[in-house]
Design an enzyme around this catalytic site. Structure first.
Site, PDB file in Angstrom:
ATOM      1  N   ASP A  45       0.861  -1.181   0.000  1.00  0.00           N
ATOM      2  CA  ASP A  45       0.000   0.000   0.000  1.00  0.00           C
ATOM      3  C   ASP A  45       0.902   1.237   0.000  1.00  0.00           C
ATOM      4  OD1 ASP A  45      -2.239   1.664   0.128  1.00  0.00           O
ATOM      5  OD2 ASP A  45      -3.250   0.406   1.607  1.00  0.00           O
ATOM      6  N   GLU A  54     -10.485   6.575   4.603  1.00  0.00           N
ATOM      7  CA  GLU A  54      -9.474   5.936   5.439  1.00  0.00           C
ATOM      8  C   GLU A  54      -9.550   6.424   6.894  1.00  0.00           C
ATOM      9  OE1 GLU A  54      -5.710   4.860   3.557  1.00  0.00           O
ATOM     10  OE2 GLU A  54      -6.415   5.798   1.725  1.00  0.00           O
TER      11      GLU A  54
END
Length: 627
Positions: free
Chosen positions: A308, A513
């Site tokens: 990521d 997020e």
């Protein structure tokens, strides 16, 4: 000329022609050769800098043709909101990607780069693209074939901008709605998430019969490389805290969070992204047991594993505290391509040092590069490295907007319809003297789309092209019906205006997020007061725009009807299609709707399961009019 001189001349000619003959025919450039042969041929030609370059993914903001050429960079990404320019056209995107690609093609071996982007609910970074409902809404449809069609439409719009790779789908199983990424999950039950992996053949194409399990597959220039994420357990973190620790035994991890990866791999997914989260205290980016041992060896995944964003940096606490160690731990765990994304020279230098000094074996580098090349060959990048403009008309085209509208109406979950058994409010009459539309989310396209839309965190206002719920109401009702919009009216106005009924549209502002982590999950102000004001004065239907269930129990009794609309995207008419009875309500809750946050985490099958509305709940209505 003497015989001796003639022999020397022949030898010189032989030496001259041999490499040039080889340049004219290289097996790795021959599409008729099997991919395994092409990989082997290319690998034997590559130097260590060329191999490490392939393992490096950088952000478009630091990329250039010269950087690609100098460092043999294997991949570029556009982060959330990172675009060629404000309201960039498809042509702008194609030209940008091709500019980087020309740098890659100018390298000694001409290995094309692969450009990746977050297309998580349509091509969501691109102005005028079709924005589909977020995954939680798609989970509510219970319609895998619809999701597959959405994958195909998304692939076309992504390819329209010259991009061959998407960081989607998210196959997390959200076990706690306090998690800021819960809307990126199709639901709390792994069976539902497994069904929705049908988006992968939509994005990549249907794998051929007898295709080898675990081998990546992309069927042509109108499909994209997909990415199952985030491996593994990202939806099960403690207290729903993003990037936190998932505390669960191996059986629980494999039975709840892993099954969707089985399906993804069977369907030929090309890449897998590793989660920021930890499993029982071990960072996933450093977990060789799961990344190499289970994903690669047990599940036989043959595509590449990608980190990521700055994922290896976060192996240490604080992030980046020992970057060289993080590179070593991440690569040795089995990560093949690292989303750096900015300071790429440090990554390249550290990885080179670690290989040169035997901290990372060359076999690990070769495994990573083989996997990356396999995806590039399988996706046709070597044959078609440069994008053209043949698909630019796919961006936001009507067929895709119609599909998104269908997805919206199938995603809506009717939670209440009438204060008693015989007084249903829905479907609403289109012909009424005067109706009220109110609420923060009624006329705000950005709020309607949520996070990961144009910008990483999303934004307020008319951020792209679409239809707000207010505009949809105005176009749906009879021409004689007066539609009054007041975002936050007072009680006297509502009481004195003689409204036939009101549509109240409230919910969460956009987030993505960690910024979306929320411990109280209350309906943001002025939503609660507005519901009490409007619903206390006239008949009302409340439409909740949110990425997850919110605290609504105190207000349900005063409402005549309640609809969970999730984050529907650009096509607001999908909501009015169902409110006014052109179509019936069919959606089912993809997540348990709790009474109080004190119950969390609470999921279907739990011992003390006492929800406000259970997983799978959803009232139905019949269409009121023929179409």
């Amino acid at each position: 000329m003497s015989r001796h001189q003639t022999l020397w001349l022949q030898l010189l000619l032989l030496l001259f022609w041999a490499p040039n003959g080889e340049a004219r025919y290289m097996k790795y450039k021959d599409p008729e050769q099997p991919i395994s042969v092409r990989i082997k041929d290319l690998m034997r030609r590559m130097t260590l800098p060329e191999k490490i370059g392939q393992m490096t993914q950088i952000e478009r903001g630091v990329a250039s043709a010269q950087v690609m050429q100098d460092y043999f960079i294997g991949s570029v990404l556009g982060g959330g909101g990172s675009v060629p320019g404000p309201q960039a056209s498809p042509e702008d995107w194609v030209n940008m990607v091709n500019g980087f690609q020309k740098g890659s093609l100018a390298t000694r071996l001409g290995i094309p780069l692969i450009y990746g982007i977050d297309a998580v609910h349509g091509h969501n970074n691109v102005y005028k693209a079709t924005i589909f409902p977020h995954n939680i809404g798609l989970g509510a449809t219970r319609d895998p074939l619809l999701v597959k069609r959405i994958g195909a439409a998304t692939a076309l719009e992504v390819r329209a901008t010259g991009i061959p790779y998407v960081f989607a789908p998210c196959v997390a199983v959200c076990r706690d709605p306090r998690w800021g990424r819960c809307y990126e999950s199709y639901g709390e039950d792994h069976n539902l998430v497994q069904q929705m992996t049908e988006i992968i053949p939509g994005l990549q194409g249907d794998i051929p019969a007898n295709h080898s399990k675990g081998v990546p597959y992309v069927s042509g220039k109108e499909k994209v490389v997909a990415c199952a994420k985030h491996f593994v357990g990202d939806g099960g973190t403690r207290d729903g805290i993003d990037e936190n620790n998932t505390i669960i035994n191996r059986h629980g991890l494999l039975s709840i969070h892993m099954p969707a990866y089985y399906n993804s791999i069977i369907k030929g997914v090309s890449t897998v992204m590793v989660s920021y989260s930890s499993w029982n205290g071990v960072k996933m980016h450093a977990n060789a047991d799961l990344v190499t041992g289970f994903l690669k060896n047990t599940l036989r995944f043959r595509g590449f594993v990608i980190s990521d964003w700055q994922g290896i940096d976060r192996i240490t606490s604080p992030p980046g505290a020992n970057y060289t160690y993080s590179v070593q731990a991440g690569i040795n765990a089995g990560i093949d391509m690292v989303m750096v994304p900015y300071i790429y020279t440090e990554f390249i230098n550290d990885l080179t040092f670690l290989v040169d000094n035997n901290f990372i074996p060359m076999s690990r580098i070769d495994d990573a590069v083989r996997r990356i090349l396999r995806v590039k060959f399988a996706s046709g990048l070597f044959e078609n490295p440069l994008a053209d403009l043949s698909l630019v008309d796919q961006i936001g085209k009507q067929e895709h907007r119609d599909l998104a509208r269908e997805a919206v109406r199938k995603s809506l979950v009717l939670l209440k319809n009438g204060k008693g058994p015989n007084d249903s409010l829905l479907p609403l009459p289109k012909k009424a003297a005067k109706i009220l539309v109110s609420g923060s989310h009624a006329d705000n396209l950005g709020y309607q789309c949520g996070g990961w839309t144009i910008q990483w965190q999303g934004a307020s206002g008319n951020i792209t092209v679409g239809t707000t719920i207010l505009d949809a109401v105005k176009s749906a009702v009879d021409p004689s019906t007066e539609v009054i919009y007041s975002e936050n009216p007072d009680e006297n106005f509502v009481k004195d205006s003689g409204f036939s009924y009101a549509i109240v549209v409230v919910g969460e502002p956009p987030y993505a997020e960690t910024a979306g982590d929320n411990t109280n999950l209350t309906l943001p102000d002025p939503g609660p007061g507005l519901i009490q004001t409007v619903c206390g004065a006239t008949k009302c239907v409340v439409v909740i725009i949110s990425g997850r269930p919110l605290v609504i129990e105190p207000y349900v009794a005063i409402m005549d009807a309640l609809v969970a609309a999730w984050l529907p995207g650009t096509e607001g008419q999908g909501i009015t299609d169902v409110l006014f009875g052109d179509y019936g309500f069919t959606g089912k809750l993809p997540r348990t709707w709790f009474k109080s946050v004190d119950q969390l985490p609470m999921n279907v099958g739990d011992k003390n399961y006492d929800p406000l509305f259970p997983f799978g709940f959803g009232l139905t209505t019949e269409p009121k009019v023929s179409r």
